[in-house]
Enzyme design. Structure first.
Site, PDB file in Angstrom:
ATOM      1  N   LYS A  48       7.081  -3.566   0.991  1.00  0.00           N
ATOM      2  CA  LYS A  48       7.621  -3.210   2.300  1.00  0.00           C
ATOM      3  C   LYS A  48       9.004  -3.800   2.552  1.00  0.00           C
ATOM      4  O   LYS A  48       9.700  -3.379   3.478  1.00  0.00           O
ATOM      5  CB  LYS A  48       6.657  -3.652   3.402  1.00  0.00           C
ATOM      6  CG  LYS A  48       5.276  -3.032   3.313  1.00  0.00           C
ATOM      7  CD  LYS A  48       5.299  -1.528   3.533  1.00  0.00           C
ATOM      8  CE  LYS A  48       3.888  -0.975   3.642  1.00  0.00           C
ATOM      9  NZ  LYS A  48       3.858   0.468   3.902  1.00  0.00           N
ATOM     10  N   SER A 263      -5.304  -3.927  -1.940  1.00  0.00           N
ATOM     11  CA  SER A 263      -4.872  -2.528  -2.069  1.00  0.00           C
ATOM     12  C   SER A 263      -4.231  -2.280  -3.430  1.00  0.00           C
ATOM     13  O   SER A 263      -4.353  -1.186  -3.994  1.00  0.00           O
ATOM     14  CB  SER A 263      -3.909  -2.145  -0.944  1.00  0.00           C
ATOM     15  OG  SER A 263      -2.749  -2.942  -0.976  1.00  0.00           O
TER      16      SER A 263
END
Length: 301
Positions: A48, A263
């Site tokens: 991110k 994840s």
């Protein structure tokens, strides 16, 4: 006078490494190579960082924001940490809105960068509630929402950086790209770039199986589906169970020395399924963050 890099200059150009043990029979015996893109090596610890940098820099270039302004974002964790870092670097006040069931490590990281945060009740909508509150606060004049879910600068960051890196690092050999799906900025931007180089590359998205609650992997209700998401860009979806993602996270650390988040492990589960179906392929998955953000959850105990 010599010019030195800043911390922002270290975002991107992350390592791409080959898995050695986990692939087993699905690997060399089938002519397959499984590669991990180590996005935890970014300065704020996740993929991110790329989108956070792009969203703030490009908003500045358009004149939408200026240092000293207050920024608001609904986030499930990594985007918030990355935005908090970028706000610290570039001189913004940062308010982050997130569900109250996120790990304490992620909250602590946001606070360390100087961000304020508002916790929303996970049992009353969680991220959907957080997104609605962010928009309400913007309407009340309390700050500017960057909106990772609808901001074209999010996937553009991966079209401009992550995708080209994967193409160059594999010498154009990449045949399958596998990514967890949350905001979907990573998979959308990388897919668009790779397809521009080779339309035959397969794009595989990891989504949660029924009942699974894996940080960073989401399947949004229709009303909240990110507008940056283009379903036609994804060739196949793999439903990832909670237990198999957590087990793979432990294996990834213990067998490969890659300490990734849950994840990331879910994306590897999907990559392994692909490897079991194909031959002579180069399969890349994203290790989107570091496992130390999940120590308090007990997953690695």
């Amino acid at each position: 006078m010599k010019s030195y890099s800043t911390i922002e200059d270290t975002i991107g150009v992350t390592p791409l490494v080959r898995l050695q043990r986990i692939p087993g029979e699905a690997g060399e015996q089938r002519g397959n190579v499984i590669l991990a893109k180590l996005e935890g090596n970014n300065p704020a610890g996740s993929v991110k960082d790329r989108a956070a940098s792009a969203m703030i820099r490009k908003a500045e270039e358009r004149g939408d924001i200026k240092p000293g302004d207050t920024l608001i974002e609904a986030t499930s964790g990594n985007t918030g940490i990355a935005l908090a870092m970028m706000a610290a670097i570039r001189g913004y006040k940062m308010i982050l809105i997130m569900p109250d069931n996120l790990s304490v490590e992620r909250r602590a990281a946001m606070a360390a960068y100087g961000a304020q945060f508002i916790l929303t009740p996970a049992n009353q909508g969680g991220m959907e509630y957080a997104r609605d509150l962010a928009n309400t606060m913007q309407a009340e004049g309390k700050g500017k929402v960057l909106d990772q879910f609808a901001n074209a600068d999010n996937p553009a960051a991966h079209f401009e950086t992550t995708g080209p890196e994967l193409w160059q690092q594999t010498d154009g050999r990449i045949s399958h790209f596998v990514s967890a799906m949350g905001t979907t900025g990573t998979i959308m931007g990388v897919a668009a770039y790779l397809r521009s180089q080779n339309p035959q590359i397969q794009i595989v998205g990891a989504q949660p199986a029924e009942g699974a609650q894996i940080p960073g992997i989401r399947k949004w209700p229709e009303a909240y589906q990110p507008s940056i998401y283009k379903p036609e860009q994804v060739d196949a979806f793999e439903a990832i169970g909670q237990a198999e993602a957590e087990d793979m996270a432990r294996r990834l650390a213990a067998e490969e020395g890659i300490f990734g988040g849950i994840s990331s492990a879910g994306a590897l589960v999907a990559a392994m399924r692909v490897a079991g179906r194909v031959r002579n392929s180069t399969i890349v998955f994203i290790v989107c963050d570091r496992g130390d953000r999940y120590l308090s959850t007990g997953v690695f105990n």
